[in-house]
Design an enzyme around this catalytic site. Structure first.
Site, PDB file in Angstrom:
ATOM      1  N   ARG A 180       0.844  -1.208   0.000  1.00 32.99           N
ATOM      2  CA  ARG A 180       0.000   0.000   0.000  1.00 32.99           C
ATOM      3  C   ARG A 180       0.871   1.247   0.000  1.00 32.99           C
ATOM      4  O   ARG A 180       1.034   1.922  -1.012  1.00 32.99           O
ATOM      5  CB  ARG A 180      -0.947  -0.025   1.205  1.00 32.99           C
ATOM      6  CG  ARG A 180      -2.109   0.981   1.098  1.00 32.99           C
ATOM      7  CD  ARG A 180      -1.788   2.374   1.537  1.00 32.99           C
ATOM      8  NE  ARG A 180      -1.334   2.468   2.908  1.00 32.99           N
ATOM      9  CZ  ARG A 180      -0.906   3.597   3.460  1.00 32.99           C
ATOM     10  NH1 ARG A 180      -0.862   4.718   2.748  1.00 32.99           N
ATOM     11  NH2 ARG A 180      -0.472   3.615   4.722  1.00 32.99           N
ATOM     12  N   CYS A 230       4.113   9.350   0.862  1.00 33.56           N
ATOM     13  CA  CYS A 230       2.707   9.723   0.679  1.00 33.56           C
ATOM     14  C   CYS A 230       2.556  10.715  -0.465  1.00 33.56           C
ATOM     15  O   CYS A 230       3.206  11.767  -0.450  1.00 33.56           O
ATOM     16  CB  CYS A 230       2.164  10.323   1.983  1.00 33.56           C
ATOM     17  SG  CYS A 230       0.469  10.925   1.852  1.00 33.56           S
TER      18      CYS A 230
END
Length: 295
Positions: A12, A237
């Site tokens: 992820r 991110c």
């Protein structure tokens, strides 16, 4: 039981900033390799809008393939109720609800204020009976837009969530990688004192400034025993400018093994997987152990 639990978040957090789409079969091959090396808790992906994070467009297929692995416990990150329902419909039984302490980051990441995210989570809770839950407290230490986050703000958000759901795992996330060991230790200690009812604490760090392992040890010193890491140190991110990769799973496993703390991982089996993940086109791998122990 291992002394320390490493949660593999590479599929992820590690994959999401990679531009070229990673074929689903390749994602599953890396996940299978991680599982074979002893990683049972695997964050297999996120249910998010494919326009925002194109790499997660095959979340249903990746979840299905991971659920088929013996002993695997795939957790799926979700940012709101709509995507949580998608995950449940796809068979997810372990969800990670993410909310940022920082107003600016939560609006950039989720298009809601933190208060709105908490309210949406509260409304969704009746639908989550029987589902394992983790609460990811993003920007717990620092925001990419507004800088250092006041500990009172983090404690306030955790308090609002813990009032709804104390019996869950809470992860304090160093989203930008700008936290230092003293900061990590102080905030974890403050949270443990303020919320003794919380079932478990976890730490999610990044290695932006080379402090990932030091920050893990700081959290460990306060009693934290669950740590996120990404195979080959991939990550960053997309909604936190400047944040680079996660702490490398193989580095965390090697460090704890040297300390005599069991993780349940086979480093010899993990390293080939790390090398495969490091070779993904468009990836930005990190970590040291993979290079130090190069075949």
């Amino acid at each position: 039981m291992p002394d320390v639990t490493i949660v593999e978040v590479g599929p992820r957090d590690g994959f999401q900033p990679i531009g070229p789409f990673i074929p689903t079969d390749e994602k599953l091959a890396i996940i299978q390799g991680c599982a074979a090396a002893g990683l049972t808790r695997i964050e297999a992906g996120a249910f998010v809008g494919p326009a925002a994070v194109p790499q997660m467009a095959d979340a249903e297929a990746v979840l299905s393939g991971t659920l088929a692995l013996p002993g695997a416990d795939p957790q799926m990150l979700v940012p709101n109720a709509r995507h949580a329902r998608r995950a449940l419909a796809a068979g997810a039984r372990h969800l990670v609800w993410v909310v940022s302490v920082s107003e600016a980051h939560n609006r950039s990441n989720i298009r809601m204020s933190p208060a709105e995210s908490v309210a949406e989570f509260a409304a969704l809770l009746p639908e989550l009976e029987g589902v394992r839950l983790r609460l990811n407290i993003a920007t717990a230490f620092d925001c990419p837009f507004t800088g250092r986050v006041a500990p009172e703000a983090t404690l306030d958000l955790v308090g609002r969530l813990a009032a709804l759901l104390p019996d869950a795992e809470y992860a304090l996330c160093d989203t930008t990688g700008r936290a230092d060991p003293a900061h990590v230790a102080d905030l974890h200690a403050a949270c443990a004192r303020a919320f003794p009812q919380v079932a478990a604490w976890a730490f999610h760090g990044h290695d932006t400034y080379g402090l990932g392992l030091a920050n893990i040890m700081a959290a460990h010193g306060t009693g934290v025993r669950v740590f996120d890491a990404a195979i080959a140190g991939l990550g960053g991110c997309p909604f936190a400018p400047g944040a680079t990769g996660n702490v490398a799973t193989e580095d965390v496993a090697w460090m704890f093994a040297r300390m005599g703390a069991s993780t349940g991982l086979d480093l010899g089996a993990l390293l080939p997987v790390a090398r495969r993940a490091a070779a993904l086109p468009g990836g930005c791998p990190g970590g040291r152990v993979r290079q130090a122990l190069a075949a």
